[in-house]
Every structure is written in C-alpha cells, then in structure tokens.
Design an enzyme around this catalytic site. Structure first.
Site, PDB file in Angstrom:
ATOM      1  N   ASP A  13       0.904  -1.164  -0.024  1.00  0.00           N
ATOM      2  CA  ASP A  13       0.020  -0.013   0.090  1.00  0.00           C
ATOM      3  C   ASP A  13       0.893   1.211  -0.094  1.00  0.00           C
ATOM      4  O   ASP A  13       0.463   2.357   0.434  1.00  0.00           O
ATOM      5  CB  ASP A  13      -0.862   0.074   1.306  1.00  0.00           C
ATOM      6  CG  ASP A  13      -1.681  -1.299   1.427  1.00  0.00           C
ATOM      7  OD1 ASP A  13      -2.165  -1.828   0.279  1.00  0.00           O
ATOM      8  OD2 ASP A  13      -2.012  -1.751   2.372  1.00  0.00           O
ATOM      9  N   HIS A  41      -4.228  -2.104  -6.040  1.00  0.00           N
ATOM     10  CA  HIS A  41      -3.668  -0.859  -6.353  1.00  0.00           C
ATOM     11  C   HIS A  41      -4.733   0.102  -6.415  1.00  0.00           C
ATOM     12  O   HIS A  41      -5.840  -0.214  -7.575  1.00  0.00           O
ATOM     13  CB  HIS A  41      -2.929  -1.025  -7.485  1.00  0.00           C
ATOM     14  CG  HIS A  41      -1.534  -1.975  -7.353  1.00  0.00           C
ATOM     15  ND1 HIS A  41      -0.730  -1.816  -6.394  1.00  0.00           N
ATOM     16  CD2 HIS A  41      -1.386  -2.728  -8.294  1.00  0.00           C
ATOM     17  CE1 HIS A  41       0.236  -2.915  -6.702  1.00  0.00           C
ATOM     18  NE2 HIS A  41       0.185  -3.386  -7.639  1.00  0.00           N
TER      19      HIS A  41
END
Ligand code: GDP
Length: 427
Positions: A13, A41
């Site tokens: 992340d 994503h």
C-alpha cells in the site's frame, strides 16, 4: 533502455499502482510477476478512480502491453471482470496478455483459504481469502494447473483429480467439509479457459524479444518487502516473493535484465493484516492519521479492513530498501502529514531484552519491540499543489532530506497527492 522493477519497501500500500500508472506512459510493457488478486492498487487518473487487484497498472494506456507473468497467481474471474469494469467506464480496450505458464487459482484454493482462516480463528495470519497461500503451496507441491492445461480436457481431469486426492483428505478430515468432485471443477475451468483464450500467450518469448529490442519494461510488484516469505515478517508474509530479485524470474526475463529498482516508500507507515508493526499507533492519534490518509485509502482495497497506521519507520524502511536492492526511492503520501505540529519518526527499536538496534531484527525478536521516536518539525499546510521541491515549506524539505539520509537511497520522485500530476521528479 530500462527494465524497471517498481516494488514496495514496506508492508504494501505504498502507492506502487500510482507510480506504475504514471511511469507506464513511457513504457512498452507492464508486467505483474507475483501474487494474485489479494492486494489492490488504487489509481486515480483521467478516467476516474480504480482499484485494480489482478490487472497490471498499465491498462490505462492502450499502447502498453499488460502482462500477467508466469509467477503470478491468476484469478481468471477477477481479471476478466476488472477488464469489463474498465471498459464500462470508458477506458480504451487494454492490450492484455496472460502467460500460458501462469498457474490458475482454483475454487478449492479459495475454499481452503477460508476454511483455514476459520480454523485458526484468533491465530489467523490475516489472509484475504483469495486462495493465495493454498495456491502457492500446491504450485510448489506440483499439484497446480497451468493456463496451458485449460485446453486439454483429459489432461485437466488428470491434474484436478490428482489435486483432489490430496485436498479431499484435508477437506473431510481436517475441516469437516464434504469432498469435491473433479468433473464440475474441470467444466468450470474449461469455461474459464475459453474466456481467457484471446489473451493467452507465450509472454516469456515476447518479453525476451522485447528485452533484446531494448524496449522499456516495467515489472510491477505487489505488497512490500516486509511481506516477502524469505526476508519479511514470516509467517505474517505473503506466499510469493515480493522482491525485485524475483521480478525477472516471475516475469520471464534474464536475471541481469533489471537495471532500475524503484522502491516505493510511504511518508508514514500503514499495514493491512496481522503481524508485528513496531511504529504502529493507536486510539485517537491513529484515527486522525487514518482519516487524513483517507484519500490515501486507509482502508484495504481488497478487504475494506481499516489499515493499521504508524509513523515512518526508518529501521524497517532501510531494511526494506536493502532487500529490494533499491536504486531509487519514490516517496509518496507526504501531503498526508500536513496536519501535524511535529512529526514523530521511528529511528530505532528497543527489543524486549533491552537491546537497542537500528537493524531490522528477525521476527522472533520483533514481538514486544518498542519504537525509539524522534520528532521532526511539521509544516502545517497543504502541499498538494506543490510542483517542485523548492516550492515545499522548509520543514517538508527537511523531512524528505531526513528520510533520504535514513534510508540511504536517493529519493527520485516525490508524490504529494493521489493524482497523476501530483508528482515531482527530484533533481
Ligand atoms: P499500492 O498497492 O502500493 O498501489 O497502494 P494502494 O493503492 O493500496 O494504496 C496507496 C493509496 O495511496 C491509494 O489510495 C492511492 O490513491 C494513494 N496515494 C498514492 N500516492 C499518494 C500521495 O502522494 N498522497 C496521497 N494523499 N495519496 C496517495
């Protein structure tokens, strides 16, 4: 000519999707080399906001070839439905190629993943239940199914039958589940094979040729260094290597092909799932950082779980960049810290036995480790419109320089917001 690996230096992340989306503009290929649909994503661009979990992040450029490499855990349904969603939202048809050597995540993998999480209860490792651990376990136990197997009914029946011989023992005896039959699974897989057929390709030959022709290739990592099974916080790791060293293997390129390793680093820390996280903060302090990072999606893309957050951890990040072999760093989410008077950063760990260290320890020593914090001045303003390093307030510049000094790798890009244009290249 470059082959660039874009990989995470932390727990995932970090903003790899955004960096890949931006850098894909100058690339011919974007390749996923590991992992499956178990991490997302987030990408914000002219077409809107997207959460990709299976598609490579170059899919917004029709001239870029997006590759699902042999090292991935192919979730065929996710791939196809994400593609459909993109088309429905006006994204031009992406050029997509799926390796005929990639292996397929099977329904039994997802089932076993969920059953094992239930069995473990509080001891669980925080699986996203996408079947990834059972998938890779079976791949290396030689029980997997390759994409190329989807086109031969008899061979597929044999592969699935062999797999079920083992899995049905587990299902019935360990989990109290009814056994599975091979035929319906085979039918489902043959159907999947048909739907995947337009994309199936010898991507290894294609990429080797592209490499010879010196065409620019991006290798897109999933999760981050600390989730690597060998070098991360095992067993709170994922089941495939998240490291740039593995990227050419999982993509199908020569080991020496990767010339640039861009480690993506977040200006603070966040982590979805279980495991040691030394600089983690809790309570109102965490809530505030999570809310400020709201645009940074501090809720897991795949799971919707609130991300655990903490201060920048120099110990873990330096280690993450080291095991990635980072040649440059892209620093993201600096804007999120703009609300703080002073910004704590973790510069060392005090281990349970009292030892103080700046080296990232093995997992066995991480439990009970406490962060040694240092305060840096905050800048207390919105920097999301900044276009150059010089435009940043002095305290923000100082924070970036501090991070660079701690990590020991040049910061080449600085991201001050989730959009494509909120990115500056540093001298
Ligand atoms: P990835 O898996 O590494 O691509 O990261 P994720 O997409 O899971 O999480 C990164 C989050 O940060 C996403 O919501 C991005 O839109 C967001 N993001 C990326 N760069 C920046 C930035 O510089 N500032 C802010 N505020 N958000 C960012």
């Amino acid at each position: 000519m470059t082959v660039t690996a874009i990989v995470g230096a932390n727990w995932g992340d970090e903003g790899k999707g955004k960096m890949t989306d931006v850098l894909a503009a100058k690339s011919s290929f974007v390749v996923r080399f590991q992992g499956g649909s178990n991490a997302g994503h987030t990408i914000i661009n002219d077409y809107g906001k997207f959460a990709l979990s299976m598609l490579p992040s170059g899919v917004f450029y029709p001239e870029v070839t997006n590759v699902i490499g042999p090292g991935t855990a192919l979730d065929g349904d996710s791939l196809l439905s994400e593609r459909e969603q993109l088309l429905a939202r006006g994204v031009p048809k992406p050029n997509l190629k799926v390796s005929n050597r990639a292996q397929v995540v099977l329904p039994v993998h997802r089932l076993l993943d969920a059953l094992e999480e239930d069995r473990l209860g509080k001891r669980s490792y925080g699986s996203t239940k996408r079947g990834i651990a059972p998938f890779y376990a079976d791949k290396y136990a030689k029980l997997g199914v390759q994409v190329a197997d989807l086109y031969n009914r008899n061979q597929l029946l044999e592969r699935v039958g062999q797999l079920l011989e083992v899995k049905n023992v587990l299902l019935t005896h360990l989990y109290g589940h009814q056994p599975l039959e091979a035929n319906p699974i085979v039918e489902e897989l043959l159907g999947l094979g048909e739907r995947l057929l337009p994309y199936v390709y010898d991507t290894t030959a294609m990429l080797q040729q592209a490499y010879k022709e010196q065409r620019p290739i991006l290798l897109e990592g999933q999760l981050g260094a600390l989730r690597d099974p060998d070098h991360g916080i095992y067993p709170y790791s994922t089941s495939s290597s998240t490291l740039a060293g593995h990227a050419p293997v999982g993509a199908g390129l020569p080991a020496y092909a990767v010339t640039d390793i861009m480690a993506v680093v977040k200006a603070y820390s966040s982590c979805v799932g279980a495991g040691p996280f030394v600089s983690e903060i809790a309570g109102a302090e965490a809530e505030q950082l999570r809310i400020r990072g709201g645009d940074a999606g501090e809720f897991g893309v795949v799971t919707g779980r609130p991300r655990r957050v903490g201060w920048f951890d120099a110990v873990a990040t330096r280690y993450g960049c080291m095991v990635q072999g980072a040649t440059e760093v892209a620093l993201t989410n600096l804007d999120v810290l703009g609300y703080l008077d002073s910004i704590p950063v973790c510069v060392g760990y005090q281990l349970e036995d009292g030892t103080v260290t700046e080296q990232f320890p093995v997992n066995a020593k991480l439990n009970g480790a406490k962060p040694i914090l240092r305060q840096l001045p905050g800048w207390k303003c919105d920097i999301t419109g900044a276009k150059s390093f010089e435009e940043l307030p002095a305290a923000a510049q100082q924070y970036v320089s501090f991070m660079e000094g701690e990590i020991g790798v040049k910061i080449s890009y600085l991201s001050v917001g989730p959009k494509r244009e909120q990115l500056m290249k540093l001298g």
